[in-house]
Structures are given as structure tokens and as C-alpha cells.
Scaffold this active site. Structure first.
Site, short mmCIF file in Angstrom:
data_model
loop_
_atom_site.label_atom_id
_atom_site.label_comp_id
_atom_site.label_asym_id
_atom_site.label_seq_id
_atom_site.Cartn_x
_atom_site.Cartn_y
_atom_site.Cartn_z
N ASP A 1 45.35 59.81 101.59
CA ASP A 1 45.79 59.18 100.35
C ASP A 1 46.84 60.10 99.73
OD1 ASP A 1 46.18 58.44 97.71
OD2 ASP A 1 44.05 58.29 97.21
N CYS B 1 39.07 57.24 87.75
CA CYS B 1 38.66 56.60 89.02
C CYS B 1 38.17 57.65 90.01
CB CYS B 1 39.79 55.77 89.61
SG CYS B 1 40.21 54.32 88.62
#
Length: 415
Positions: free
Chosen positions: A207, A372
Site C-alpha cells: 500500500d 482508519c
């Protein structure tokens, strides 16, 4: 290189390219935008590329024979080659356009994961991950009977690499890890982690959402098998991103979504045959203007030299960190020695949301919440932090203003 006067002059000229930075808020206070880890602002060349597409050659791509369609197709595919060079991919066919990092990760999970993972296989993820690099693997694990194993993090916010190496078994198939933590700014040693994964026959899914605006990328040197990022964290538009995948992997992967453009032939009697990568994974009309604007964003940031930007941001990070440590009751969360320009912090006796709302009245934009990254917050025994994150256009004067405003807000909350 230090933050010299000459470089500061360059930053002032750079700031003039961002119309939003001239805004005044809440009684004519200057905007101090420190929410760059959520989304960066957009410079004039990127905005111009967007409007130029709609004003001069707005058309669908690939299938049209008229002049506008040809111009749009060339600009769209030209952006693919710009991205290839930007990440140092070997082949332009390894660049898939997506709606963002989240879609890129889900594409790998739903296409490569469904086709290649079997019950009992294992995926390694880290406690630093954004939910976008956790939830897709949880869903896949539940569906296919996989096991998720978690790489722990220490108090400084660094991954425990000894435990990482010990987690591998003969059933480990994939490692999913962020290049840079969105909550802490920790820069993970992806090349070293990839080497370990490959030695055990596993693939590396990275990511890269928080890395792309802060450092040069070389997916080959990193050993990434898949690497996903979003344009809106790279001074570009929302709604578009990139998935890099090694071509031999993409070529063997089935489509994730069906529709136009991703096919060779469609027959009601004989079924469908699919296009080669990358178009196999780009069903339907894509985000044409956004992809073209991404090209300009990449050109903009590379023209300003990553080395200068990185050095500038690290100077801002040091200045802010040193000043904030002088605030009574303030604790910085995550102090890894190798960090991007992100500071996550809490203040004794003050709720993060209250601090965020009050400092906004001074014109300062920061992020509050769990970012998150709830598993990471729980590791620190927290529900939320405040997060200030810096970009190329932030200045030392803004850092000082932010720290002064934060001190005023804290005194207000305590009184």
C-alpha cells in the site's frame, strides 16, 4: 541539504501555484493546511490539464475514430507511460488505472487472491495498516478459509522484523504492508521485507498511498509484486489511482469486473474472451480527465525534485516535533527514526475531536480520529489522535503558527 533561504524562496514560488492556499478563514485568518496525509491540494498545472480536457477534447477513449477520441486516447495512454517511468516499472502493461489505492488492493484480493489462494493458506498483514489493507483480506479469508497473521509494532511505531521473519510458514502466500503508515508516518523497509517474503515463496503487496508524495519510487528495487497508490495524495485529483503489478502475475489473473473495453470478443453462445493487461482490469469508461490530470501531477512533483521536497518536509517535521515536545501534557505517538512528515499526537485532558474543532477556528486544518487504523490505535490504548501532516507547500512560519495555535487551544480546553 538544509532548508536554505534559496529553497525557502522556491517554496514561496511553489505556493503561488495552489489557489486554495490564499484562502482566509474565520475572521480573516490564513489557511494553514496540515491534512496532507488525507489529501494534498492541487496545483494550477493539474487544474489546467483537467479543464483543458473538457474544453478541447472531451471524448471517450480507445474505440472512437474521430480526432477528439484520438487525442483523448493518446493523452490517457501517455499518462500510463508517465506512471511507468515514475514507479520504474519494466513494462507499461504493468500499470492499471483504478479509482484509488483501495480499489487496487481489492482488485488484487478479488482477482489474484480468489484464483490462487486455498483453504489454510496464510496472509501476513501488519498492525500499522490502513483499513483498506486489512478489510479486503479479512473478507477473502472468511470466504476461502485463509489465516491472517499479524506483524506486531513496537512503541516507537516500527514493525518487529524479527517476529515478521518468524511468522512465515510453508503456507504463507502473501505479505500485505504499507510503505508508509498513514497514522504515524513510519517508513517501512519494504525492500528488506520483500526479500524475506520472496525467499519463502510469498508475494509482496504494498500500500503506497502515503509514500508517493514523499519519496522517489522504484517498484523493482523495492521488490514489490503489487504496489497501489492514489492520485489525490500526490497533488492530483480524487477518484483515480494506480495498481502496479508484475506482468506475469497480471497476465495470469482473471478479470475482476466485466464490461466494455476489457474484452476481446463476446459471444452469447461461446462466452467471452478477455483483453490482455492492463485493459483486462479497466472495465467501462475510465476516469479519463483524472488520469490525464495525474500525468500532470507526476510531472509537477518530479519537476520540483523529490530530494528537495523530502529535505524540506523533513525540516518541517523536525521543527514541529521539537516545538510540540515543549507543550506540557502533549505526547507524540510513533517516533520511528525513519518517518515521513506526519505527527500523530494526544494531549492529556483533551479530546482529539475538541482540539481539531477548536484549532480550525485559527485556520489550521488537521485530522482527528482513528485514521482508519483502529488496530494500531488499540495497540496504543487510544481511540483517536490528532494528526498534522506536511507537504511541499508548507512553511516554517506555518509550523510556528500551528504550534502557537495548538498551545492556545490546549489552554482553552484546560481552562
Amino acid at each position: 541539504m538544509s532548508m536554505s533561504d534559496e529553497l525557502r524562496l522556491d517554496v514561496e514560488a511553489l505556493r503561488a501555484e495552489f489557489p486554495v492556499l490564499s484562502r482566509r478563514l474565520h475572521g480573516d485568518r490564513p489557511l494553514v493546511y496540515l491534512d496532507n496525509a488525507a489529501t494534498t491540494q492541487t496545483p494550477r498545472p493539474v487544474l489546467d490539464a483537467w479543464t483543458d480536457y473538457f474544453e478541447r477534447y472531451n471524448a471517450n477513449i480507445h474505440r472512437g475514430l474521430h480526432r477528439l477520441a484520438d487525442e483523448a486516447t493518446q493523452a490517457y495512454e501517455g499518462s500510463r507511460d508517465t506512471v511507468r517511468e515514475f514507479v520504474n516499472a519494466e513494462d507499461v502493461r504493468e500499470i492499471v488505472f483504478t479509482r484509488g489505492t483501495t480499489e487496487g488492493i481489492n482488485l488484487v484480493a478479488q482477482s489474484w487472491g480468489r484464483a490462487n489462494l486455498r483453504e489454510g493458506d496464510e496472509i501476513l498483514i501488519s498492525r500499522l495498516e490502513h483499513h483498506s489493507n486489512i478489510v479486503p483480506w479479512q473478507l477473502l479469508a472468511e470466504e476461502k478459509g485463509l489465516t491472517l497473521r499479524v506483524i506486531p509494532v513496537d512503541e516507537r511505531g516500527e514493525l518487529d522484523l524479527d517476529t515478521y521473519r518468524a511468522l512465515f510458514t510453508e503456507r504463507t502466500r502473501l505479505v500485505c504492508v504499507s510503505h508508509v503508515s498513514n497514522a504515524l508516518g513510519t517508513v517501512n523497509p519494504i525492500a528488506a521485507m520483500s526479500e524475506v517474503a520472496h525467499r519463502h515463496g510469498a508475494l509482496m503487496m504494498v500500500d503506497g498511498a502515503q509514500a508517493v508524495a514523499h519519496m522517489p519510487l522504484d517498484v523493482q528495487a523495492l521488490g514489490a509484486d503489487f504496489y497501489a497508490f492514489s492520485a489525490h495524495k500526490l497533488y492530483g485529483p480524487t477518484g483515480v489511482g494506480v495498481l502496479y503489478g508484475r506482468f506475469e502475475l497480471l497476465e495470469a489473473m482473471p478479470p475482476w469486473q466485466g464490461g466494455g473495453e476489457m474484452i476481446k470478443t463476446v459471444s452469447l453462445e461461446e462466452g467471452s474472451r478477455f483483453a490482455a493487461p492492463p485493459h483486462r482490469f479497466e472495465a467501462g469508461t475510465p476516469a479519463i480527465a483524472e488520469v490525464i490530470a495525474l500525468d500532470r501531477a507526476i510531472r509537477w512533483v518530479t519537476n520540483h525534485h523529490f530530494e528537495l521536497i523530502s529535505d524540506w518536509e523533513q525540516g518541517l517535521l523536525r521543527r514541529a516535533s521539537e516545538a510540540m515536545k515543549g507543550i506540557d501534557g502533549l505526547r507524540i505517538i510513533g517516533e520511528a527514526p525513519h518517518k515521513a512528515a506526519v505527527i500523530s499526537f494526544v494531549v492529556d485532558g483533551a479530546h482529539a475531536q475538541d482540539l481539531g474543532l477548536l484549532i480550525d477556528q485559527y485556520g489550521v486544518a488537521i485530522r482527528t480520529g482513528h485514521h482508519c487504523a483502529q488496530p494500531l490505535m488499540h495497540h496504543y490504548g487510544l481511540e483517536a489522535t490528532c494528526r498534522a501532516s506536511f507537504a511541499a507547500y508548507n512553511t516554517p512560519e506555518e509550523v510556528d503558527y500551528f504550534v502557537d495555535a495548538l498551545g492556545s487551544v490546549i489552554r482553552m480546553v484546560r481552562d
